[in-house]
Scaffold this motif. Structure first.
Motif, PDB file in Angstrom:
ATOM      1  N   ARG A   1     -17.511   1.772   3.745  1.00  0.00           N
ATOM      2  CA  ARG A   1     -16.785   1.263   2.581  1.00  0.00           C
ATOM      3  C   ARG A   1     -15.333   1.063   2.988  1.00  0.00           C
ATOM      4  O   ARG A   1     -14.821   1.741   3.864  1.00  0.00           O
ATOM      5  N   THR A   2     -14.696   0.142   2.301  1.00  0.00           N
ATOM      6  CA  THR A   2     -13.270  -0.093   2.502  1.00  0.00           C
ATOM      7  C   THR A   2     -12.597  -0.120   1.138  1.00  0.00           C
ATOM      8  O   THR A   2     -13.246  -0.417   0.130  1.00  0.00           O
ATOM      9  N   VAL A   3     -11.316   0.191   1.124  1.00  0.00           N
ATOM     10  CA  VAL A   3     -10.557   0.164  -0.130  1.00  0.00           C
ATOM     11  C   VAL A   3      -9.334  -0.718   0.024  1.00  0.00           C
ATOM     12  O   VAL A   3      -8.756  -0.824   1.097  1.00  0.00           O
TER      13      VAL A   3
ATOM     14  N   THR B   1      -9.765  -1.986  -5.333  1.00  0.00           N
ATOM     15  CA  THR B   1     -11.157  -2.313  -5.062  1.00  0.00           C
ATOM     16  C   THR B   1     -11.738  -1.394  -3.996  1.00  0.00           C
ATOM     17  O   THR B   1     -11.026  -0.854  -3.159  1.00  0.00           O
ATOM     18  N   ILE B   2     -13.048  -1.243  -4.063  1.00  0.00           N
ATOM     19  CA  ILE B   2     -13.805  -0.490  -3.071  1.00  0.00           C
ATOM     20  C   ILE B   2     -15.132  -1.204  -2.877  1.00  0.00           C
ATOM     21  O   ILE B   2     -15.663  -1.800  -3.811  1.00  0.00           O
ATOM     22  N   GLY B   3     -15.630  -1.184  -1.660  1.00  0.00           N
ATOM     23  CA  GLY B   3     -16.924  -1.788  -1.420  1.00  0.00           C
ATOM     24  C   GLY B   3     -17.211  -1.970   0.044  1.00  0.00           C
ATOM     25  O   GLY B   3     -16.489  -1.469   0.909  1.00  0.00           O
TER      26      GLY B   3
ATOM     27  N   LYS C   1     -15.446  -9.348   2.488  1.00  0.00           N
ATOM     28  CA  LYS C   1     -14.599  -9.929   1.438  1.00  0.00           C
ATOM     29  C   LYS C   1     -15.455 -10.499   0.311  1.00  0.00           C
ATOM     30  O   LYS C   1     -16.398 -11.232   0.544  1.00  0.00           O
TER      31      LYS C   1
ATOM     32  N   GLU D   1     -16.559  -6.345  -2.985  1.00  0.00           N
ATOM     33  CA  GLU D   1     -16.006  -5.112  -3.520  1.00  0.00           C
ATOM     34  C   GLU D   1     -15.949  -5.168  -5.048  1.00  0.00           C
ATOM     35  O   GLU D   1     -16.116  -6.220  -5.646  1.00  0.00           O
ATOM     36  N   HIS D   2     -15.736  -4.015  -5.662  1.00  0.00           N
ATOM     37  CA  HIS D   2     -15.583  -3.951  -7.117  1.00  0.00           C
ATOM     38  C   HIS D   2     -14.369  -3.101  -7.455  1.00  0.00           C
ATOM     39  O   HIS D   2     -13.842  -2.379  -6.607  1.00  0.00           O
TER      40      HIS D   2
ATOM     41  N   THR E   1     -11.959  -0.187  -8.970  1.00  0.00           N
ATOM     42  CA  THR E   1     -12.047   1.261  -9.011  1.00  0.00           C
ATOM     43  C   THR E   1     -10.700   1.822  -9.449  1.00  0.00           C
ATOM     44  O   THR E   1      -9.680   1.148  -9.346  1.00  0.00           O
TER      45      THR E   1
END
Length: 145
Positions: free
Chosen positions: A95-97, A125-127, A131, A134-135, A137
């Motif tokens: 995951r990336t933020v 965003t996190i997901g 690109k 993500e959604h 958060t």
């Protein structure tokens, strides 16, 4: 006796609003110290370090007082738990933020003898590290100093 300040609400607003949107609220920020920043990473330590560095550079915590750094660290960890839905890891789970953050220091109780508290809020965003996948958060952590 002082005036009760909602440091958590202020922190959330500071992290979520754009500079333009924030202009409407600047006048109500006189009772707190705060800073804002951005961080994007798959590395949790980079997220923590970005917040710590911003808080130190903007005079929200004193580096020589362990209790202040300790309070900030716990507020960051609590906010990260909100961002990561209780699983405080990002890169290890692919995951990336991409986050905006704020740190707010103030007196959340009318009795100032209760002392100062510190709030950390993240919004972004996190997901998956792709690109567009993500959604949104949000996370909030508050700790006494």
């Amino acid at each position: 006796m002082g005036q009760k300040v909602s440091i958590g609400k202020i922190a959330i607003l500071l992290s979520a609003l754009t500079e333009e949107e924030l202009e409407y609220f600047r006048g109500s920020l006189n009772d707190v110290k705060y800073c804002q920043g951005r961080v994007g990473s798959m590395n949790m330590q980079k997220v923590i370090s970005a917040v710590e560095t911003a808080a130190k550079r903007n005079g929200l915590i004193h580096e020589s007082f362990y209790r202040e750094a300790h309070a900030l660290y716990h507020a960051i960890l609590e906010a990260i738990e909100g961002v990561t839905r209780g699983h405080p890891s990002i890169g290890e789970m692919s995951r990336t933020v991409g986050l905006r953050f704020s740190v707010v220091r103030g007196y959340p109780y009318t009795n100032v003898e209760e002392g100062e508290w510190i709030a950390v809020a993240f919004y972004g965003t996190i997901g998956a590290p792709v690109k567009g996948l993500e959604h949104e958060t949000i996370g909030l952590g508050i700790n006494h100093i």
